[in-house]
Write a protein that holds these residues in place. Structure first.
Motif, PDB file in Angstrom:
ATOM      1  N   ALA A  11       0.883  -1.556   0.009  1.00  0.00           N
ATOM      2  CA  ALA A  11       0.007   0.016   0.149  1.00  0.00           C
ATOM      3  C   ALA A  11       0.600   1.210  -0.157  1.00  0.00           C
ATOM      4  O   ALA A  11       0.436   2.317  -0.655  1.00  0.00           O
ATOM      5  N   PRO A  12       1.776   1.158   0.628  1.00  0.00           N
ATOM      6  CA  PRO A  12       2.936   2.587   0.801  1.00  0.00           C
ATOM      7  C   PRO A  12       3.382   2.839  -0.574  1.00  0.00           C
ATOM      8  O   PRO A  12       3.548   4.196  -0.840  1.00  0.00           O
ATOM      9  N   PHE A  13       3.398   2.004  -1.578  1.00  0.00           N
ATOM     10  CA  PHE A  13       3.827   2.139  -2.786  1.00  0.00           C
ATOM     11  C   PHE A  13       3.121   2.490  -3.717  1.00  0.00           C
ATOM     12  O   PHE A  13       3.589   3.061  -5.011  1.00  0.00           O
ATOM     13  N   GLY A  14       1.753   2.020  -3.992  1.00  0.00           N
ATOM     14  CA  GLY A  14       0.920   2.391  -4.752  1.00  0.00           C
ATOM     15  C   GLY A  14      -0.231   1.221  -4.929  1.00  0.00           C
ATOM     16  O   GLY A  14      -0.067   0.301  -3.716  1.00  0.00           O
ATOM     17  N   SER A  15      -1.187   1.238  -5.765  1.00  0.00           N
ATOM     18  CA  SER A  15      -2.181   0.203  -5.741  1.00  0.00           C
ATOM     19  C   SER A  15      -1.631  -1.142  -6.289  1.00  0.00           C
ATOM     20  O   SER A  15      -0.810  -1.110  -7.249  1.00  0.00           O
ATOM     21  N   VAL A  16      -2.292  -2.303  -6.065  1.00  0.00           N
ATOM     22  CA  VAL A  16      -2.041  -3.401  -6.529  1.00  0.00           C
ATOM     23  C   VAL A  16      -3.410  -4.222  -6.927  1.00  0.00           C
ATOM     24  O   VAL A  16      -4.449  -3.985  -6.389  1.00  0.00           O
ATOM     25  N   GLU A  17      -3.234  -4.994  -7.818  1.00  0.00           N
ATOM     26  CA  GLU A  17      -4.570  -5.761  -8.286  1.00  0.00           C
ATOM     27  C   GLU A  17      -4.284  -7.445  -8.023  1.00  0.00           C
ATOM     28  O   GLU A  17      -3.586  -8.039  -8.673  1.00  0.00           O
ATOM     29  N   PRO A  18      -5.194  -7.982  -7.329  1.00  0.00           N
ATOM     30  CA  PRO A  18      -5.176  -9.387  -7.169  1.00  0.00           C
ATOM     31  C   PRO A  18      -5.393 -10.170  -8.305  1.00  0.00           C
ATOM     32  O   PRO A  18      -6.426  -9.853  -9.263  1.00  0.00           O
TER      33      PRO A  18
END
Length: 237
Positions: A11-18
């Protein structure tokens, strides 16, 4: 205290998609993990001279040319008779070695569904033309719609080839219940000393991973050396 979710660390670095793994990917992951954790892997790296093999293939009529990989299949089919320890499976309790009377060679094929391993059955009884046609048909099917389990079962030893992509060596994971797997990378023209001068020779890097409970290092080295001797006389294959 609320337990942090796995994805929260990003989260601190950006969004991710599972992205869920497919059922096939999950099966492969389980098999690879089982093999890597249960088998004491050792990988022997060497290069063999395929200059004569390349010249022989170039001399073949266009309608009869076959992949260099098929000559490697034929070489393994011969060697599994010469080195019976490579054509065996070790029981789950590690107490019994089962020697096989048949010679089936698996060839890893990369496709849209992932890595599949079609098996060429009774490879020691077939010529390079027959093996080439069988592998071409199975590879096309693997890339198009996948393979049934019957086409991927009964292997004695597997070849994993990255020759069309590159690399100088890698450590392939053994395809249980087999006890060895041969990795192949891209052939390269290399200066080789003949005792008088350096000669340009086409060299094929080979990486043989083996189960050290069944196969010792000396036999692994001899096995790869014999591959080189067989490929140096391609007409005999």
């Amino acid at each position: 205290m609320t337990e942090m979710k796995f994805e929260d660390q990003f989260a601190p670095f950006g969004s991710v998609e599972p992205v869920a793994m497919t059922s096939f990917q999950k099966v492969v992951a389980r098999r690879l993990t089982k093999s890597w954790t249960e088998i004491p892997h050792v990988t022997h790296h060497d290069s063999v001279d395929v200059t004569q093999l390349d010249a022989f293939r170039r001399s073949m009529p266009a309608d009869t040319k076959v992949s260099p990989l098929i000559f490697l299949v034929r070489a393994l089919a011969i060697l599994l008779r010469e080195f019976p320890a490579f054509n065996a499976s070790l029981s789950d309790d590690g107490k019994t070695l089962f020697a096989k009377s048949y010679v089936n060679i698996g060839v890893a094929v990369d496709g849209p569904l992932g890595l599949l391993v079609p098996v060429l059955h009774n490879a020691d009884t077939k010529d390079v033309g027959t093996l080439n046609a069988e592998l071409a048909a199975l590879s096309a099917q693997a890339r198009d719609k996948g393979l049934p389990m019957s086409a991927m079962s009964g292997g004695c030893m597997t070849i994993s080839s990255l020759g069309g992509i590159g690399g100088t060596g890698f450590s392939p994971i053994i395809n249980q219940p087999e006890v060895a797997i041969l990795g192949v990378t891209q052939t390269r023209m290399t200066p080789v000393w003949d005792g008088t001068a350096f000669q340009p020779r086409l060299m094929m890097p080979l990486s043989l991973s083996y189960d050290h409970r069944v196969i010792n290092g000396a036999d692994a080295a001899r096995f790869v050396r014999r591959i080189g001797e067989l490929l140096a006389a391609p007409a005999a294959l």
